[in-house]
Motif scaffolding. Structure first.
Motif, PDB file in Angstrom:
ATOM      1  N   TYR A  14       0.791  -1.127  -0.036  1.00  0.00           N
ATOM      2  CA  TYR A  14      -0.033  -0.064  -0.069  1.00  0.00           C
ATOM      3  C   TYR A  14       0.874   1.172   0.089  1.00  0.00           C
ATOM      4  N   ALA A  15       1.788   1.361   0.778  1.00  0.00           N
ATOM      5  CA  ALA A  15       2.799   2.346   0.916  1.00  0.00           C
ATOM      6  C   ALA A  15       3.501   2.558  -0.630  1.00  0.00           C
ATOM      7  N   LEU A  16       3.975   1.733  -1.076  1.00  0.00           N
ATOM      8  CA  LEU A  16       4.506   1.714  -2.468  1.00  0.00           C
ATOM      9  C   LEU A  16       3.443   2.305  -3.525  1.00  0.00           C
ATOM     10  N   ALA A  17       2.405   1.875  -3.427  1.00  0.00           N
ATOM     11  CA  ALA A  17       1.414   2.486  -4.295  1.00  0.00           C
ATOM     12  C   ALA A  17       1.146   3.962  -3.844  1.00  0.00           C
ATOM     13  N   VAL A  18       0.926   4.368  -2.691  1.00  0.00           N
ATOM     14  CA  VAL A  18       0.977   5.743  -2.412  1.00  0.00           C
ATOM     15  C   VAL A  18       2.240   6.370  -3.072  1.00  0.00           C
ATOM     16  N   ALA A  19       3.319   6.077  -2.798  1.00  0.00           N
ATOM     17  CA  ALA A  19       4.555   6.588  -3.361  1.00  0.00           C
ATOM     18  C   ALA A  19       4.496   6.642  -4.821  1.00  0.00           C
ATOM     19  N   ARG A  20       4.033   5.712  -5.381  1.00  0.00           N
ATOM     20  CA  ARG A  20       4.048   5.917  -6.989  1.00  0.00           C
ATOM     21  C   ARG A  20       2.969   6.731  -7.606  1.00  0.00           C
ATOM     22  N   ALA A  21       1.679   6.734  -6.816  1.00  0.00           N
ATOM     23  CA  ALA A  21       0.581   7.452  -7.400  1.00  0.00           C
ATOM     24  C   ALA A  21       0.690   8.910  -6.835  1.00  0.00           C
ATOM     25  N   GLY A  22       1.537   9.089  -5.625  1.00  0.00           N
ATOM     26  CA  GLY A  22       1.549  10.526  -5.049  1.00  0.00           C
ATOM     27  C   GLY A  22       0.105  10.827  -4.345  1.00  0.00           C
ATOM     28  N   THR A  23      -1.079  10.207  -4.355  1.00  0.00           N
ATOM     29  CA  THR A  23      -2.138  10.549  -3.735  1.00  0.00           C
ATOM     30  C   THR A  23      -2.646   9.172  -3.283  1.00  0.00           C
ATOM     31  N   LEU A  24      -3.454   9.435  -2.021  1.00  0.00           N
ATOM     32  CA  LEU A  24      -4.202   8.244  -1.550  1.00  0.00           C
ATOM     33  C   LEU A  24      -5.394   7.553  -2.600  1.00  0.00           C
TER      34      LEU A  24
END
Length: 303
Positions: A14-24
């Motif tokens: 989940y943290a990696l997905a946030v880092a990639r997308a830049g937003t929740l």
């Protein structure tokens, strides 16, 4: 010792997905979960590590130095996992998950064949339709795509594309025509009854014309829902200003005059910039634009 939240790969994922997308919201779309689920996972991971992984800005999430270190390790883990899965099963590029679309309730019957066609092409994508007069907040993950008639949305960070310019004109039932006769022109209102909204919609040309040109004593019925205009007209209550796409899709209504060019209503396709380039969103946008381009001229024209 770190807690179980650190050992849980899902939290790192989940943290990696946030880092990639830049937003929740962008991470939630990619992971096919709710905005609150992503936030809960990030909070649990930061609590377990006793360190801040992201700096929260109004425009998104930026990894801290500690977050960058952890994301680098998580990237390596994800790459190795993807490689292993690819070797074992082959690369599966089938689309999955839920795509949330919001629009107004009057357009639901017209959009259903388009949505069904998309699902036939992409059977593993689950579509969720939210009909609401309120503009759902795409930046909060309430929906992924908005299909909005009327004024062009101006919210910051929204990507707004023209869909089609919908024809609008006046409609009434056969029973009404037998009772009151035809409407010869917009200037020949004598002896006719009209249906109007409760509120003022000066940004919708046909409804603005009703408010300005039709005498109050000839407004015999008002409704706060656009779908009520169509139902009232079909029952012979009076003449209603309707989208031709809606009015001519169901029996029982007759066009009273040719659609005035200045009465056209633009239909906008709206996404948030953080989710605009995701595969599911792009595929649906491409699909609906193709379908809208096929509407006959008496229903919609190129904006």
């Amino acid at each position: 010792m770190p807690g179980n939240s650190v050992k849980d790969w899902n939290n790192l994922h989940y943290a990696l997905a946030v880092a990639r997308a830049g937003t929740l919201s962008g991470a939630a779309l990619e992971l096919d979960v709710s905005h609150s689920t992503v936030l809960r996972r990030i909070d649990a991971l930061e609590k377990a590590l006793k360190t801040r992984l992201f700096i929260r800005h109004p425009r998104g999430y930026v990894p801290t130095e500690a977050g960058q270190l952890l994301m680098g390790a998580a990237e390596n883990m994800q790459d190795q996992l993807d490689l292993l899965v690819g070797r074992m099963q082959g690369v599966d590029e089938t689309l999955q998950g839920t795509l949330i679309i919001t629009t107004v309730n009057t357009l639901i019957p017209q959009l259903m064949p388009i949505m069904r066609g998309f699902q036939l092409e992409n059977p593993q994508v689950r579509l969720q339709l939210v009909a609401d007069r309120r503009h759902l907040r795409l930046e909060h993950g309430e929906a992924h795509i908005g299909i909005r008639p009327g004024a062009k949305p101006t919210e910051p960070d929204y990507v707004v594309q023209p869909g089609v310019s919908l024809q609008n004109t006046l409609y009434a039932s056969e029973a009404y025509l037998r009772e009151c006769g035809p409407l010869k022109s917009r200037d020949d209102l004598s002896g006719h009854r009209f249906i109007a909204p409760v509120e003022t919609y000066d940004f919708i040309p046909s409804l603005d014309w009703l408010a300005r040109q039709v005498p109050e004593e000839q407004i015999v019925f008002r409704c706060n829902e656009f779908s009520g205009f169509e139902d009232a007209a079909r029952c012979g209550v009076g003449i209603a200003a309707l989208h031709s796409w809606c009015a001519e899709a169901r029996p029982g209504l007759l066009r009273m005059i040719e659609p005035p060019a200045e009465w056209r209503t633009n239909l906008w396709l709206v996404t948030h910039r953080d989710m605009h380039r995701t595969r599911k969103v792009q595929l649906f946008l491409e699909w609906i634009k193709r379908q809208l381009a096929r509407l006959p001229p008496h229903i919609g024209v190129k904006p």
